[in-house]
Design a protein around this motif. Structure first.
Motif, PDB file in Angstrom:
ATOM      1  N   ASP A   1       0.839  -1.207   0.000  1.00  0.00           N
ATOM      2  CA  ASP A   1       0.000   0.000   0.000  1.00  0.00           C
ATOM      3  C   ASP A   1       0.871   1.252   0.000  1.00  0.00           C
ATOM      4  OD1 ASP A   1      -2.262  -1.534   0.007  1.00  0.00           O
ATOM      5  OD2 ASP A   1      -2.550  -1.443   2.190  1.00  0.00           O
ATOM      6  N   LEU A   2       1.935   1.218   0.789  1.00  0.00           N
ATOM      7  CA  LEU A   2       2.844   2.365   0.871  1.00  0.00           C
ATOM      8  C   LEU A   2       3.521   2.603  -0.485  1.00  0.00           C
ATOM      9  CD1 LEU A   2       4.122   4.523   2.687  1.00  0.00           C
ATOM     10  CD2 LEU A   2       5.892   2.848   3.292  1.00  0.00           C
ATOM     11  N   LYS A   3       3.922   1.547  -1.136  1.00  0.00           N
ATOM     12  CA  LYS A   3       4.566   1.681  -2.444  1.00  0.00           C
ATOM     13  C   LYS A   3       3.582   2.220  -3.482  1.00  0.00           C
ATOM     14  CE  LYS A   3       7.333  -1.618  -3.830  1.00  0.00           C
ATOM     15  NZ  LYS A   3       7.887  -2.962  -4.132  1.00  0.00           N
ATOM     16  N   GLN A   4       2.347   1.755  -3.390  1.00  0.00           N
ATOM     17  CA  GLN A   4       1.340   2.205  -4.352  1.00  0.00           C
ATOM     18  C   GLN A   4       1.016   3.679  -4.175  1.00  0.00           C
ATOM     19  OE1 GLN A   4      -2.249  -0.102  -4.279  1.00  0.00           O
ATOM     20  NE2 GLN A   4      -3.151   0.933  -6.040  1.00  0.00           N
ATOM     21  N   LYS A   5       0.921   4.131  -2.913  1.00  0.00           N
ATOM     22  CA  LYS A   5       0.620   5.540  -2.647  1.00  0.00           C
ATOM     23  C   LYS A   5       1.700   6.458  -3.213  1.00  0.00           C
ATOM     24  CE  LYS A   5      -1.982   4.963   1.696  1.00  0.00           C
ATOM     25  NZ  LYS A   5      -3.177   5.747   1.316  1.00  0.00           N
ATOM     26  N   ASN A   6       2.953   5.951  -3.265  1.00  0.00           N
ATOM     27  CA  ASN A   6       4.077   6.788  -3.674  1.00  0.00           C
ATOM     28  C   ASN A   6       4.649   6.412  -5.038  1.00  0.00           C
ATOM     29  OD1 ASN A   6       4.851   8.549  -1.131  1.00  0.00           O
ATOM     30  ND2 ASN A   6       4.278   6.520  -0.363  1.00  0.00           N
ATOM     31  N   ASN A   7       3.917   5.559  -5.752  1.00  0.00           N
ATOM     32  CA  ASN A   7       4.338   5.160  -7.096  1.00  0.00           C
ATOM     33  C   ASN A   7       5.748   4.583  -7.115  1.00  0.00           C
ATOM     34  OD1 ASN A   7       1.923   6.060  -8.377  1.00  0.00           O
ATOM     35  ND2 ASN A   7       2.682   8.166  -8.281  1.00  0.00           N
ATOM     36  N   LEU A   8       6.050   3.770  -6.121  1.00  0.00           N
ATOM     37  CA  LEU A   8       7.371   3.152  -6.027  1.00  0.00           C
ATOM     38  C   LEU A   8       7.334   1.777  -6.693  1.00  0.00           C
ATOM     39  CD1 LEU A   8       8.281   3.980  -2.303  1.00  0.00           C
ATOM     40  CD2 LEU A   8       8.936   5.236  -4.364  1.00  0.00           C
ATOM     41  N   THR A   9       8.372   1.486  -7.433  1.00  0.00           N
ATOM     42  CA  THR A   9       8.452   0.183  -8.097  1.00  0.00           C
ATOM     43  C   THR A   9       9.501  -0.721  -7.459  1.00  0.00           C
ATOM     44  OG1 THR A   9      10.017   1.091  -9.701  1.00  0.00           O
ATOM     45  CG2 THR A   9       7.682   1.121 -10.301  1.00  0.00           C
ATOM     46  N   ASP A  10      10.259  -0.169  -6.498  1.00  0.00           N
ATOM     47  CA  ASP A  10      11.251  -0.979  -5.790  1.00  0.00           C
ATOM     48  C   ASP A  10      11.293  -0.519  -4.337  1.00  0.00           C
ATOM     49  OD1 ASP A  10      12.881   1.382  -5.710  1.00  0.00           O
ATOM     50  OD2 ASP A  10      13.580   0.899  -7.727  1.00  0.00           O
ATOM     51  N   ASN A  11      12.206  -1.091  -3.547  1.00  0.00           N
ATOM     52  CA  ASN A  11      12.270  -0.789  -2.114  1.00  0.00           C
ATOM     53  C   ASN A  11      13.340   0.237  -1.767  1.00  0.00           C
ATOM     54  OD1 ASN A  11      10.241  -2.672  -1.635  1.00  0.00           O
ATOM     55  ND2 ASN A  11      11.688  -4.356  -1.367  1.00  0.00           N
ATOM     56  N   ALA A  12      13.944   0.867  -2.781  1.00  0.00           N
ATOM     57  CA  ALA A  12      15.018   1.833  -2.527  1.00  0.00           C
ATOM     58  C   ALA A  12      14.458   3.102  -1.893  1.00  0.00           C
ATOM     59  CB  ALA A  12      15.725   2.170  -3.837  1.00  0.00           C
ATOM     60  N   LEU A  13      15.133   3.576  -0.845  1.00  0.00           N
ATOM     61  CA  LEU A  13      14.765   4.814  -0.163  1.00  0.00           C
ATOM     62  C   LEU A  13      15.997   5.696  -0.015  1.00  0.00           C
ATOM     63  CD1 LEU A  13      12.460   3.512   2.734  1.00  0.00           C
ATOM     64  CD2 LEU A  13      11.740   4.648   0.631  1.00  0.00           C
ATOM     65  N   ALA A  14      15.765   6.979   0.113  1.00  0.00           N
ATOM     66  CA  ALA A  14      16.861   7.927   0.322  1.00  0.00           C
ATOM     67  C   ALA A  14      16.550   8.787   1.534  1.00  0.00           C
ATOM     68  CB  ALA A  14      17.050   8.804  -0.907  1.00  0.00           C
ATOM     69  N   ILE A  15      17.584   9.109   2.300  1.00  0.00           N
ATOM     70  CA  ILE A  15      17.403   9.972   3.468  1.00  0.00           C
ATOM     71  C   ILE A  15      16.855  11.315   3.001  1.00  0.00           C
ATOM     72  CG2 ILE A  15      18.588  11.184   5.338  1.00  0.00           C
ATOM     73  CD1 ILE A  15      20.623   8.905   5.373  1.00  0.00           C
ATOM     74  N   GLY A  16      15.794  11.778   3.655  1.00  0.00           N
ATOM     75  CA  GLY A  16      15.172  13.038   3.260  1.00  0.00           C
ATOM     76  C   GLY A  16      14.044  12.877   2.266  1.00  0.00           C
ATOM     77  N   GLN A  17      13.892  11.677   1.736  1.00  0.00           N
ATOM     78  CA  GLN A  17      12.788  11.418   0.810  1.00  0.00           C
ATOM     79  C   GLN A  17      11.451  11.505   1.543  1.00  0.00           C
ATOM     80  OE1 GLN A  17      13.284   7.689  -1.205  1.00  0.00           O
ATOM     81  NE2 GLN A  17      11.177   7.615  -1.941  1.00  0.00           N
ATOM     82  N   ARG A  18      10.465  12.122   0.889  1.00  0.00           N
ATOM     83  CA  ARG A  18       9.142  12.261   1.500  1.00  0.00           C
ATOM     84  C   ARG A  18       8.201  11.216   0.941  1.00  0.00           C
ATOM     85  NH1 ARG A  18       7.369  16.276   4.643  1.00  0.00           N
ATOM     86  NH2 ARG A  18       8.834  17.947   5.178  1.00  0.00           N
ATOM     87  N   LEU A  19       7.452  10.587   1.824  1.00  0.00           N
ATOM     88  CA  LEU A  19       6.492   9.564   1.437  1.00  0.00           C
ATOM     89  C   LEU A  19       5.095   9.950   1.899  1.00  0.00           C
ATOM     90  CD1 LEU A  19       8.479   6.317   2.421  1.00  0.00           C
ATOM     91  CD2 LEU A  19       8.294   7.370   0.148  1.00  0.00           C
ATOM     92  N   ILE A  20       4.118   9.707   1.060  1.00  0.00           N
ATOM     93  CA  ILE A  20       2.719   9.897   1.470  1.00  0.00           C
ATOM     94  C   ILE A  20       2.328   8.688   2.312  1.00  0.00           C
ATOM     95  CG2 ILE A  20       0.339  10.092   0.639  1.00  0.00           C
ATOM     96  CD1 ILE A  20       1.457  11.309  -1.917  1.00  0.00           C
TER      97      ILE A  20
END
Length: 300
Positions: free
Chosen positions: A279-298
């Motif tokens: 659900d979290l990936k879908q809300k943010n249009n993510l296709t993988d699990n990569a994250l970056a410090i400072g990245q904002r997620l809905i």
């Protein structure tokens, strides 16, 4: 009798007639008499314009619009209209990448303008490569060869420009040498421009100045402000109307978002906000699990 017979012998009669003088026949001259010919009108010579070649006409017309030459992986001549069109086309992707990966939208757009010749450079046209990213070790996708620092270097090729924008974000977030960039404030485009040069993204000593120039001339920092929610209400309305979104959506996004911290994972963030990872990936249009410090997620 003999004499008479002799006198009566027939002789050929020669008749002669006095020739009657013929009336003089006027000499016939073919064509109309000179006196019946229409008088020729004087011909006025019209000065002809010097021949102008097509290339000269094009050059004259084109000179009316200010041009500039963008030099990166190729030399590209562009106008301000071309750059404005490029920004309009890719600003949404840039803001999305800022939300997802923490890279200022202004920096993304300025690099795209510079590296791709506003979408008209050789690599952009032949390989959809808008950031001049070379193959490097581990690249398994398609590639093209192009002269750059050396002859026929290997550059990445993408199916469409959006893939290039995403790969640019992953390129910066997955390499340690760019990690210090994410310590800068999100809206500090000058620090980011200088940091990219210091980290080795480009060898041109004027690279930061060029990025900053594009950001300020075309007001690209307004898209950073929109993502960060620091615009005035009037400015928000102006930009959000242009992007076909409402102020309410912008405010909701800012109040219902989470900034990725060091050590965070998609699983830990999902758990914190009672969400499923998918659900979290879908809300943010993510296709993988990569994250970056400072990245904002809905997250709501």
């Amino acid at each position: 009798m003999l004499v008479l017979a002799s006198c009566n012998a027939t002789k050929p009669v020669i008749v002669t007639k006095k020739s009657t003088p013929r009336a003089s026949v006027p000499t016939v001259v073919k064509g109309k008499p000179e006196t019946n010919r229409s008088a020729k009108k004087p011909v006025t010579k019209v000065p002809t314009k010097p021949n102008v070649s097509v290339s000269q006409k094009t050059k004259t017309t084109a000179n009316n619009a200010p041009k500039e030459v963008i030099v990166s992986t190729s030399k590209t001549v562009v106008t301000s209209d071309i750059i404005t069109l490029y920004v309009s086309k890719f600003k949404d992707i840039a803001m999305g990448n800022m939300r997802n990966y923490g890279i200022p939208a202004s920096i993304i757009l300025a690099q795209g303008i510079l590296e791709s010749g506003a979408g008209n450079g050789d690599l952009a046209l032949s390989a959809n490569n808008h950031f001049g990213i070379k193959c490097h070790v581990g690249w398994t996708g398609e590639s093209v060869n192009h002269d750059d620092d050396a002859s026929q270097e290997c550059f990445r090729k993408y199916e469409n420009p959006s893939e290039s924008f995403k790969d640019h974000a992953l390129f910066l977030t997955s390499r340690n040498r760019y990690s210090k960039l994410f310590e800068n404030q999100k809206g500090d485009y000058k620090a980011w421009a200088k940091g990219l040069r210091a980290a080795g993204y480009a060898t041109d000593p004027k690279y930061p100045d060029k990025l900053i120039s594009y950001i300020e001339r075309y007001q690209l920092h307004q898209y950073d402000d929109l993502v960060l929610g620091i615009n005035s209400n009037a400015k928000i309305k102006e930009i959000t109307d242009e992007l076909n979104i409402s102020n309410k959506e912008s405010v909701v996004w800012n109040s219902d978002s989470y900034e990725v911290q060091k050590g965070d994972t998609l699983y830990s963030i999902a758990k914190k906000f009672a969400l499923q990872v998918e659900d979290l990936k879908q809300k943010n249009n993510l296709t993988d699990n990569a994250l970056a410090i400072g990245q904002r997620l809905i997250v709501k």
